[in-house]
Design a protein around this motif. Structure first.
Motif, PDB file in Angstrom:
ATOM      1  N   SER A 182       0.829  -1.200   0.000  1.00  0.00           N
ATOM      2  CA  SER A 182       0.000   0.000   0.000  1.00  0.00           C
ATOM      3  C   SER A 182       0.859   1.243   0.000  1.00  0.00           C
ATOM      4  N   GLU A 183       1.926   1.222   0.764  1.00  0.00           N
ATOM      5  CA  GLU A 183       2.806   2.400   0.810  1.00  0.00           C
ATOM      6  C   GLU A 183       3.533   2.577  -0.514  1.00  0.00           C
ATOM      7  N   TYR A 184       3.919   1.482  -1.126  1.00  0.00           N
ATOM      8  CA  TYR A 184       4.547   1.526  -2.444  1.00  0.00           C
ATOM      9  C   TYR A 184       3.585   2.143  -3.445  1.00  0.00           C
ATOM     10  N   LEU A 185       2.327   1.753  -3.328  1.00  0.00           N
ATOM     11  CA  LEU A 185       1.293   2.267  -4.212  1.00  0.00           C
ATOM     12  C   LEU A 185       1.165   3.782  -4.084  1.00  0.00           C
ATOM     13  N   VAL A 186       1.242   4.268  -2.851  1.00  0.00           N
ATOM     14  CA  VAL A 186       1.127   5.706  -2.612  1.00  0.00           C
ATOM     15  C   VAL A 186       2.244   6.455  -3.342  1.00  0.00           C
ATOM     16  N   GLU A 187       3.450   5.936  -3.259  1.00  0.00           N
ATOM     17  CA  GLU A 187       4.578   6.608  -3.918  1.00  0.00           C
ATOM     18  C   GLU A 187       4.446   6.541  -5.430  1.00  0.00           C
ATOM     19  N   LEU A 188       3.966   5.409  -5.933  1.00  0.00           N
ATOM     20  CA  LEU A 188       3.778   5.285  -7.374  1.00  0.00           C
ATOM     21  C   LEU A 188       2.816   6.356  -7.882  1.00  0.00           C
TER      22      LEU A 188
END
Lengths: 448, 437
Positions: free
Chosen positions: A267-273
């Motif tokens: 989820s955090e990776y998704l936010v940065e993407l």
């Protein structure tokens, strides 16, 4: 302390009428091909705690008792490639519908049954049931078949405000779990013949209060055993089961934590993407000199769009893990809890028997003339032996189901990840020709 | 990693076109033997091979450890004949590269000079160390330095520079040669001028736009780099947590009979999956370096804009000076004082000058006006030439940038494709193991 060898089992002659509907009905035995007991079950004398348990009147214990045959049948049914002949009861839970009344709102599910069993009046049924009906069924099964492992239900309570009980995802997750529950029961050689299951599957309106008042004698007797006795000689195999369950629970807990952590990191990776996708908005578009930036504009848009696609694929993956993986994992933890409870019950029954046996032996010392083993001691012995047999065969079946379930769960997890990467791969591969594209206008003017 | 333009795409900037004093140095430094306008790369291969650590005393007599890089050159012809002779080589440290670049900046102010790789590691995601001695950093810097040399060697103007050639071929005495060009003095005065505050009345609009563009490009690229570093950080986390599956599957397999083998081997694939991210992110770092080069390029762009402003300012000053001299002459001739001047005031107070004094003054002024007109003409030409040559190089830069950034995007896409394929492979392997459970 008894060795773990399979023991001969006391006759089931004391079982009530209801329990005669048994896998070892004549036709079942024929299809199963069980006519002679297999050698490993044929111990003519059994012992618990070193004491001779054969009936005092010298009657040899039967070897082809229902419980032992049921375990044989279990073994046949444990084959992965199940041919249709051995299964004659098919159940499905689907088609959830919302019901709104003045008092409450709730979901019902369609329970469809197809069967050739004579215990059922009709070959097909379709009824609507809600969660509390399933809960009722499970309670009834636990009460009437205390020596068997009853599959778990999905969690009863959900925190209102945290989870939306009527969201599609929640309802679907629950439906799958209820379907699993019912299928496990229907596949069980003993539980599937339970009268309450029959009622659940066939009657239009489940009158739960009325209920069939006749509980099995075993059910009654097990129910009333308190934990007041101290167990001395638990058979090794049951200790092994208990230890395994403790360790297994630990492992499942760890896996649950890891899966949650992965979901969080994703989820955090998704936010940065997302920031990466949004960057295209910033492109130097505002100066006339950068009008020539148009050459980079398309490729940048292409890459940005591609990243957006990968993001939504990742979102799906995370959702799948939350909806498919974690609930099944947690359900198994509940399952293990109920199995441990059954093991505990068994311990209590055995403890009671030991205590009574000791008391009887003490009494015998005082009145050597008495030759009969008191009736209640016999009953206890009977109970213990039946319980052990049922539990042991259920355990084997449980282990095998567990293997299949986890195989399915983990391959499912692998599949979700593979699909995620395949989607991303397709997105990136489709953007390459866009990036490599030479401006078509230039080549055209050259040809002029 | 960069797209090198072939000879046919090089704009020919014949040195014969340049007459302004600013560019006279170039003629002195041009290698007569090399064909004008031809990229040096057609003649020789250049590479930066290894890096080594050296110790030595620095300017304040303290012991320091520094890294030197091996520059290897080999004539192109030698290879094509089938025999590959050993390359010529010498060692250079980072500060020498800096010196070279400063020299080029001062000597060719109209050129957008390629930047050097970072002196210190910045904008890195947490796992990469910011330590200059870190082998990965040193390696990336080596690549960056090689790239710099190739950029210069393929530049139509810079490739002909003698100092550059000697930088590549003669280890000793190069530094002295550079200082002998006297570029340092020019650098100092230029630095002073660049930093001085001045306002230009009529800058070329294109340069103003270019300045805005380079500011925007800088903002976008540095944001992009920052976000990428954060994304890399998160991706690292996702992969590494999967390594925990490896451990737990191994533990779990110990308590299972039939499932054990499948679980154990699946666990190994999970470990492999977690480990794969290290290589992936290292490769991504090279892509980030390509972007960083263009981030630093914006500085070079701004330098060219600033130089234009300076030139333009000098022109405007010269023109202003000339106009004021002409006006003074007119006033003297007509006897009217239009503007306030100290001379006018003193003459009013102390009486008019004699006719001879006036005549003398007029002569001086006439002289100054003639000189002023020369200066203005010179400055005008200088400014025009600068604008012309600078703009040619800016167009060249623009094409290079578009090509390079497109290539960078393609590389990034290819990297992602490779990462996806690896992911599919590892998860498929794990799935096979799960199926055997």
């Amino acid at each position: 302390m008894s060795a773990g060898t399979p023991k001969s089992l006391a006759s089931s002659g004391q079982k009530p009428i209801q329990e005669i509907c048994h896998p070892l009905g004549a036709e079942e035995a024929a299809t199963a091909g069980v006519l002679t007991p297999s050698p490993d079950i044929g111990n003519t004398t059994g012992s618990i705690g070193g004491k001779d348990l054969s009936l005092p009147n010298g009657t040899p214990v039967e070897t082809s008792s229902p419980a032992s045959s049921s375990s044989l049948l279990n073994r046949l049914q444990l084959d992965d490639d199940l041919d249709g002949e051995t299964r004659d009861l098919f159940v499905t839970v689907d088609d959830p519908k919302k019901h709104v009344s003045t008092m409450e709102t709730y979901i019902t599910y369609k329970v469809a049954t197809k069967t050739t069993r004579v215990e059922f009046d009709l070959p097909e049924y379709s009824v609507r049931r809600r969660y509390q009906d399933f809960d009722w069924l499970r309670t009834k099964l636990e009460d009437t078949q205390p020596t068997h492992l009853i599959p778990p239900l999905p969690e009863k309570f959900v925190m209102k405000g945290v989870v939306d009980r009527f969201s599609e995802e929640f309802v679907e997750t629950r439906r799958k779990a209820l379907d699993k529950f019912l299928k496990r029961v229907a596949d069980h050689p003993v539980l599937s013949f339970n009268q309450h299951l029959n009622a659940f599957l066939s009657t239009k309106d489940l009158n739960k209060r009325q209920g069939l008042a006749l509980l099995s004698k075993m059910g009654e007797s097990v129910k009333h055993v308190t934990g007041g006795y101290k167990l001395r000689g638990r058979p090794m195999e049951f200790s092994v089961m208990g230890d395994y369950l403790d360790l297994f629970t630990q492992k499942l807990g760890t896996i649950d934590r890891i899966a949650q952590r992965i979901i969080k990191e994703q989820s955090e990776y998704l936010v940065e993407l997302q920031y990466l996708v949004e960057l295209r908005e910033y492109g130097p578009l505002y100066t006339t000199w950068a009008a020539s930036e148009a050459e980079l504009q398309e490729p940048l848009e292409g890459v940005s769009g591609c990243i957006a696609n990968c993001s939504s694929a990742l979102d799906e993956l995370t959702e799948d893990m939350s909806e498919d993986f974690l609930p099944v994992l947690r359900e198994y933890v509940l399952y293990i809890e109920s199995v441990k409870a059954v093991l505990k019950k068994r311990d209590n029954i055995q403890a009671e028997y030991e205590a009574k046996l000791e008391a009887a032996a003490f009494q015998k010392e005082e009145r050597p003339a008495a030759t009969q083993v008191p009736a209640d001691v016999e009953k206890c012995q009977d109970r213990v032996e039946c319980f052990n047999a049922d539990l042991k065969s259920d355990w084997d079946r449980w282990q095998n189901n567990k293997r299949q379930d986890f195989r399915q769960l983990l391959t499912g997890m692998a599949d979700h990840n593979i699909h995620y990467y395949e989607k991303c791969l397709a997105a990136w591969e489709s953007v390459i020709p866009l990036l490599r594209d030479k401006q078509p206008q230039e080549t055209e003017t050259e040809e002029d | 990693m960069m797209a090198v333009s072939g000879p046919e795409e090089i704009a020919v900037i014949g040195n014969t076109d340049l007459t302004s004093a600013e560019l006279e140095n170039n003629i002195k430094n041009t290698m007569v033997e090399i064909e004008k306008g031809t990229s040096l790369l057609r003649k020789m291969e250049i590479s930066v091979g290894e890096a080594e650590k050296r110790t030595g005393k620095n300017t304040v007599n303290m012991l320091e450890i520094y890294t030197v890089y091996l520059i290897e050159t080999r004539p192109v012809d030698a290879v094509t004949e089938g025999i590959t002779p050993a390359p010529d080589s010498l060692w250079r440290r980072y500060s020498e590269f800096e010196l070279l670049r400063n020299y080029l900046l001062v000597t060719y102010p109209f050129v957008v000079v390629a930047p050097l790789p970072e002196k210190r590691a910045e904008i890195v995601w947490h796992k990469l160390s910011a330590d200059n001695m870190d082998p990965d950093f040193v390696e990336r810097r080596r690549v960056g330095l090689e790239n710099f040399l190739l950029r210069v060697a393929s530049h139509p103007v810079l490739c002909n520079d003698k100092i550059f050639y000697i930088f590549l071929t003669e280890e000793k005495g190069w530094k002295e040669m550079v200082y002998e060009t006297g570029f340092q003095a020019k650098a100092d005065s230029r630095l002073k001028a660049m930093n001085a505050a001045f306002r230009v009345k009529n800058p070329d609009k294109r340069f103003t736009e270019l300045k805005h563009y380079s500011d925007e490009l800088q903002t976008v690229v540095s944001q992009l780099l920052r976000v990428r570093a954060r994304v890399a950080d998160r991706l690292y986390g996702v992969y590494k947590v999967h390594g925990n599956y490896g451990r737990i599957f191994s533990e779990w397999s110990a308590i299972e009979k039939e499932m054990g083998d499948g679980l154990q081997s699946a666990g190994h694939h999970m470990d492999a999956y977690a480990a794969s991210v290290d290589d992936i992110l290292e490769e991504e770092e090279h892509y980030a370096d390509q972007l960083k080069e263009y981030l630093f390029y914006t500085e070079a762009l701004r330098a060219v804009c600033r130089k234009h402003e300076l030139t333009q300012f000098e022109l405007e000053m010269a023109a202003q000076d000339l106009a004021s001299k002409k006006q003074q002459k007119e006033e003297l001739v007509t006897g009217t004082v239009r503007t306030f001047s100290l001379k006018g005031m003193t003459s009013k107070l102390f009486g008019q000058e004699t006719a001879e004094q006036r005549e003398a003054k007029l002569q001086v002024l006439a002289q100054q006006i003639e000189e002023g007109e020369e200066t203005v003409k010179e400055k005008n030409t200088e400014s025009d030439e600068f604008v012309k040559t600078a703009w040619v190089d800016i167009e060249r830069f623009k094409d290079q940038k578009d090509r390079d950034l497109k290539e960078a995007l393609i590389s990034y896409a290819i990297m992602q494709i490779s990462r996806c394929k690896k992911g599919i492979q590892l998860w498929t392997n794990a799935k096979e193991c799960f199926n055997k459970m």
